[in-house]
Design an enzyme around this catalytic site. Structure first.
Site, mmCIF file in Angstrom:
data_model
loop_
_atom_site.group_PDB
_atom_site.id
_atom_site.type_symbol
_atom_site.label_atom_id
_atom_site.label_comp_id
_atom_site.label_asym_id
_atom_site.label_seq_id
_atom_site.Cartn_x
_atom_site.Cartn_y
_atom_site.Cartn_z
ATOM 1 N N ARG A 110 24.075 -32.451 14.251
ATOM 2 C CA ARG A 110 23.499 -33.617 13.689
ATOM 3 C C ARG A 110 24.608 -34.274 12.993
ATOM 4 N NH1 ARG A 110 19.781 -34.655 8.929
ATOM 5 N NH2 ARG A 110 19.482 -37.073 9.066
ATOM 6 N N HIS A 155 23.409 -43.513 7.180
ATOM 7 C CA HIS A 155 23.378 -42.200 5.917
ATOM 8 C C HIS A 155 23.859 -42.932 4.940
ATOM 9 C CE1 HIS A 155 22.850 -37.739 5.461
ATOM 10 N NE2 HIS A 155 22.594 -38.338 4.205
ATOM 11 N N GLU A 201 16.740 -40.738 5.475
ATOM 12 C CA GLU A 201 15.801 -40.823 4.095
ATOM 13 C C GLU A 201 15.877 -42.166 3.207
ATOM 14 O OE1 GLU A 201 16.423 -36.315 2.573
ATOM 15 O OE2 GLU A 201 17.799 -37.696 1.814
ATOM 16 N N ASN A 341 13.296 -34.139 6.255
ATOM 17 C CA ASN A 341 14.187 -33.435 5.277
ATOM 18 C C ASN A 341 13.248 -32.735 4.079
ATOM 19 O OD1 ASN A 341 15.886 -34.552 7.019
ATOM 20 N ND2 ASN A 341 16.902 -35.866 5.581
ATOM 21 N N TYR A 343 13.115 -30.125 1.191
ATOM 22 C CA TYR A 343 13.981 -29.173 0.161
ATOM 23 C C TYR A 343 13.037 -28.571 -1.028
ATOM 24 C CZ TYR A 343 18.290 -30.966 2.039
ATOM 25 O OH TYR A 343 19.266 -31.186 3.044
#
Length: 536
Positions: A110, A155, A201, A341, A343
């Site tokens: 990716r 991004h 995001e 995503n 974390y």
């Protein structure tokens, strides 16, 4: 169905470098990285990169000194005073990196496209053929080695000219710019790229750039921060609204004109924390649900159902933008899959019926305001952290959170196909350098994969898992201080040095008895070839 753990990814700013080469334009991060306290630096760019047409000359190279007051509107530094000018030099060493990926046994990679490398001036300039050639070579060489490219269009990085000209994501004009950028990518790459993500995001970008002022354009207002300008209560909502509409317009274009080339799919990735109640009371249970709605659902509800979460509508007034009937139809069901995503997991405390005071390093200010959902989030309870700390203050090792967030998204969005597009461990301090190995990173991925496997056994349609990250890299405002990679980068030689986790990962992928996690999911037959676990 088999979930095959074999892929990697990266963001342009974090690894490519070569910011002054081959016609690349000046980006928002190129500017932001040059804030060194109160001393703006001088930048050298070719004439082709002079933005806004304010400088006219016939010399080969020119020096541009930023206006002092203009630079001051950015309120922060890169923590270690570095930048992404060279980064990991992936621009010149991508063939070496692809060979490493193949040696690990990866089946997907990716990566993101640099907006300022492909369209240095957005719609107001031409396509930079050198940038197209670079990404074409990456795509072709990945496919030659049996590695599937997963492409993220945006991004966090875009031409600085778009910020200067109309204010970036605070303006609806940015939607037109993004659609133009997306179409440029589709025209040149959609004949070989099957998996697309429009954005990475948007919710986190809005928080970092327009609420807390920690990323360009670094806008905020008290109590969230002290920026030269901004409105933390309103601007994140405006920016996200423009990003959602930009995504939907690009996705519509893709579905109508490019999907048929390789039967491709297009989605989006969201920052997705898991939240659990701080106290065993109903108010905090509701606060945890509210926090989830103000985080991942902020993005996903419009893209699946056509409007913002009811939880947000309840607490926001007119500052929450509204979709017209036509826009609702445009955004509704505009994703083929959801990128997660994940974390961290945090505690959530209600701030409607309770007093909330930020008194530890893991909480944030402004939790008693609508933009935060009137929720106080923290990684500590009674002085004890929710899990083992990592290199980031708000990330803790809580494997159960992976199962929790996947279950939440599965149930809220009717089990729409998912990829875990980022999950990774940042070493505390210089742990990797001191011990020469990263056993904790190995344990982290083992435990999170086990939690994900449990979610899949419970019926979640998860198609793949990407580790963040392939290499230690430029981690935005944290510079090179944070280390997520399974490869270390020698900052002097830029040599790629495998950590113990790289050896574990290679062995894990090559051992079918370990790598073959069989899942009972509802993946259509035509998509079964993408049932894999990947790495960023």
């Amino acid at each position: 169905m088999e979930l095959d753990p074999c892929c990697l990814c990266r963001s342009f700013v974090k690894v490519e470098g070569a910011v002054h080469e081959d016609g690349k334009g000046l980006s928002n991060w190129d500017v932001y990285c040059r804030i060194q306290g109160d001393k703006p630096e001088f930048l050298v760019f070719s004439v082709a990169q002079c933005f806004l047409d304010l400088i006219l000359c016939s010399c080969l190279f020119i020096a541009v000194e930023f206006d002092f007051w203009r630079v001051l509107r950015f309120s922060g530094n890169i923590v270690d005073g570095t930048n992404g000018d060279i980064a990991n030099d992936h621009y010149h060493r991508y063939m070496e990196d692809i060979e490493i990926m193949q040696s690990l046994g990866l089946t997907a990679y990716r990566f993101s496209i640099s907006w300022s490398r492909v369209l240095p001036r957005g719609r107001h300039g031409g396509v930079n053929q050198a940038g197209i050639n670079f990404y074409n070579s990456i795509i072709d060489n990945l496919l030659l080695r049996g590695i599937q490219p997963f492409v993220t269009i945006f991004h966090n990085e875009y031409p600085q000219e778009l910020e200067d000209r109309f204010g970036g994501w605070l303006s609806p004009v940015m939607q037109e710019e993004f659609v133009h950028f997306s179409e440029t990518c589709f025209k040149h790459f959609a004949d070989r790229v099957q998996y697309w993500m429009t954005m990475n995001e948007p919710n986190l970008l809005a928080e970092a750039a327009y609420e807390k002022g920690r990323s360009p354009p670094a806008r905020c207002s008290p109590p969230f921060g002290h920026c030269a300008s901004g409105n933390s209560d309103v601007e994140p909502l405006v920016a996200v609204h423009n990003m959602l509409l930009a995504h939907a317009r690009a996705a519509k274009l893709y579905h109508e004109q490019y999907k048929s080339k390789v039967n491709g799919v297009i989605g989006i990735t969201v920052c997705a924390y898991m939240y659990i109640p701080l106290r065993e009371i109903e108010d905090d249970t509701e606060a945890a649900n509210r926090a989830l709605a103000f985080n991942a659902a902020w993005m996903l509800d419009p893209l699946v159902f056509g409007d913002y979460p009811l939880e947000m509508k309840r607490y926001h007034g007119s500052e929450l933008p509204s979709f017209s009937l036509e826009e609702r139809e445009l955004v509704r069901d505009s994703i083929d899959f959801i990128g997660i995503n994940h974390y961290g997991t945090l505690y959530a405390k209600d701030c409607i019926h309770s007093s909330c005071i930020c008194n530890d390093s893991t909480c944030t200010l402004g939790t008693d305001r609508p933009i935060s959902g009137f929720v106080y989030t923290t990684g500590e309870r009674n002085g004890v952290t929710i899990g083992e700390p990592t290199g980031m203050s708000e990330f803790f090792v809580v494997p159960k959170g992976m199962e929790g967030i996947v279950k939440y998204i599965k149930e809220r969005y009717h089990n729409k196909p998912m990829f875990v597009t980022e999950n990774g461990y940042s070493s505390p301090g210089n742990e990797d350098d001191i011990y020469g190995h990263d056993v904790k990173r190995i344990h982290y991925h083992q435990s999170y994969l086990a939690s994900l496997a449990q979610a899949v056994r419970n019926g979640a349609d998860v198609r793949g898992y990407f580790i963040w990250s392939f290499m230690d890299n430029f981690e935005w405002s944290n510079g090179y201080r944070l280390k997520f990679g399974i490869y270390r980068i020698d900052r002097q030689t830029l040599n790629r040095i495998p950590k113990l986790s790289a050896t574990w990962y290679r062995d894990f992928l090559s051992n079918s008895s370990l790598a073959g996690v069989y899942l009972s999911s509802t993946v259509p037959d035509e998509n079964k070839d993408v049932s894999m676990v990947h790495s960023e």
